[in-house]
Design an enzyme around this catalytic site. Structure first.
Site, PDB file in Angstrom:
ATOM      1  N   ARG A 152      41.462 110.357 100.352  1.00 42.06           N
ATOM      2  CA  ARG A 152      40.064 110.748 100.184  1.00 42.06           C
ATOM      3  C   ARG A 152      39.696 110.866  98.704  1.00 42.06           C
ATOM      4  NH1 ARG A 152      42.089 113.958 104.465  1.00 42.06           N
ATOM      5  NH2 ARG A 152      42.486 115.699 103.036  1.00 42.06           N
ATOM      6  N   CYS A 169      22.609 104.760  86.076  1.00 36.77           N
ATOM      7  CA  CYS A 169      21.770 105.122  87.229  1.00 36.77           C
ATOM      8  C   CYS A 169      22.632 105.153  88.494  1.00 36.77           C
ATOM      9  CB  CYS A 169      20.627 104.138  87.372  1.00 36.77           C
ATOM     10  SG  CYS A 169      19.498 104.137  85.961  1.00 36.77           S
ATOM     11  N   SER A 207      18.975 107.865  90.059  1.00 39.03           N
ATOM     12  CA  SER A 207      17.594 107.457  89.840  1.00 39.03           C
ATOM     13  C   SER A 207      17.459 105.981  90.160  1.00 39.03           C
ATOM     14  CB  SER A 207      17.221 107.719  88.370  1.00 39.03           C
ATOM     15  OG  SER A 207      15.979 107.147  88.054  1.00 39.03           O
ATOM     16  N   GLN A 208      16.334 105.596  90.791  1.00 41.68           N
ATOM     17  CA  GLN A 208      16.139 104.174  91.052  1.00 41.68           C
ATOM     18  C   GLN A 208      14.663 103.792  91.056  1.00 41.68           C
ATOM     19  OE1 GLN A 208      16.966 102.030  94.928  1.00 41.68           O
ATOM     20  NE2 GLN A 208      18.523 101.091  93.621  1.00 41.68           N
ATOM     21  N   ASN A 219      20.485  96.496  93.665  1.00 36.38           N
ATOM     22  CA  ASN A 219      21.664  97.363  93.711  1.00 36.38           C
ATOM     23  C   ASN A 219      22.353  97.323  95.063  1.00 36.38           C
ATOM     24  OD1 ASN A 219      20.059  99.818  91.613  1.00 36.38           O
ATOM     25  ND2 ASN A 219      21.607  98.348  91.003  1.00 36.38           N
ATOM     26  N   HIS A 278      11.993 106.338  93.179  1.00 38.92           N
ATOM     27  CA  HIS A 278      10.618 106.379  92.703  1.00 38.92           C
ATOM     28  C   HIS A 278       9.945 105.012  92.648  1.00 38.92           C
ATOM     29  CE1 HIS A 278      13.333 106.277  89.135  1.00 38.92           C
ATOM     30  NE2 HIS A 278      12.507 105.313  88.752  1.00 38.92           N
ATOM     31  N   TYR A 318       6.870 103.327  90.476  1.00 38.96           N
ATOM     32  CA  TYR A 318       6.015 103.519  89.310  1.00 38.96           C
ATOM     33  C   TYR A 318       4.552 103.285  89.671  1.00 38.96           C
ATOM     34  CZ  TYR A 318       9.833 104.042  85.988  1.00 38.96           C
ATOM     35  OH  TYR A 318      10.917 104.518  85.295  1.00 38.96           O
TER      36      TYR A 318
END
Length: 282
Positions: A137, A157, A184-185, A194, A224, A226
């Site tokens: 693990r 990120c 964050s993306q 990604n 998010h 924009y």
């Protein structure tokens, strides 16, 4: 229809309908004209993709799969932090005059640590553990090194990958699963890029250790959209959804360090028109 399309539309609809905005707050990103780049976001978005069912490429618009693979090879196989080793130009804005992005991404994967079994960098340790103790693990990579953040031109990120092996009663061989943690993306610019990158990474690692590629669990802390992307997203999620492409690896390659982008085999990838000229906040 593509399961990746369904998840993408659900995620975008949730963010647009129920997300929170940072408009008027102090934000770091700026548009090219210097205007603050505000977002509407969803907190703690989680999507699950099963590679045994289909490859998670959007059909709403085309994802450049071989370019996505090249970037993931740049980070985890070539372990580079220099854009001269990368075919696409997506990192150009964060590179210095030498082409370096600082102590980020591939630089971190290349860092060697000492273990009782010997010295390994992060990727080599993953492969070693999956070969010798596959049900551990503790099999992961992590690029968020606090001591080096001040020397990174962009904080990572997608920063952590955890591998986990399962083998149910109906599985003829072990199944390799992955959790991708992302702080964050930018949903329009980077979400499916990604997802496809790490699906390909999962496929390559599974091939190397003789396992079946299973589930990719993608956790996004700050997902998010924009402000200038909202009209594009609204149009995109209304498009027809098509069948997922068939994506596989060259059956003659089984060593992680031998894969090239030409070893990614893509069939039946039909999509809606490409979205061009996406403004990018830096």
């Amino acid at each position: 229809m593509s399961r990746a399309d369904e998840l993408f539309v659900q995620m975008c609809r949730t963010i647009l309908d129920h997300g929170t905005t940072n408009e008027g707050e102090l934000v770091r990103p700026r548009w090219e004209d210097g205007t603050p780049a505000y977002t509407i976001k969803g907190f703690g978005i989680t999507n699950r993709y099963d590679l045994r069912e289909e490859f998670p490429a959007l059909t709403l618009r085309r994802t450049a799969l071989k370019s996505a693979m090249d970037e993931v090879l740049w980070i985890y196989q070539r372990k580079s932090n220099n854009i001269a080793d990368l075919k696409s130009h997506i990192w150009d804005a964060w590179a210095d005059e030498t082409g370096s992005i600082g102590k980020a991404y591939g630089y971190q994967i290349a860092q060697v640590s000492h273990y009782p079994e010997g010295d390994f960098d992060q990727m080599d340790r993953v492969l070693f553990d999956l070969e010798h103790t596959p049900f551990s693990r503790r099999i992961m990579t992590n690029m968020y090194t606090f001591a080096d953040l001040s020397e990174m031109n962009l904080y990572p990120c997608a920063y952590s990958v955890t591998y986990n092996v399962t083998q149910g009663s109906d599985d003829s061989r072990p199944v390799l699963n992955m959790v991708l943690m992302q702080r964050s993306q930018d949903i329009l610019a980077a979400n499916n890029w990604n997802v496809c990158q790490y699906a390909i990474l999962l496929m390559m690692v599974a091939r190397h250790v003789g396992m079946e590629a299973g589930e990719l669990l993608h956790v996004i802390v700050d997902a998010h959209i924009y402000d200038r992307h909202i009209p594009i997203i609204e149009e995109l999620i209304e498009r027809p959804q098509l069948s997922a492409p068939r994506v596989s690896l060259n059956p003659e390659v089984d060593n992680f360090y031998d894969f090239k982008t030409s070893d990614l085999l893509v069939e039946g990838y039909e999509t809606g028109p490409q979205v061009t000229s996406i403004p990018i906040a830096v």
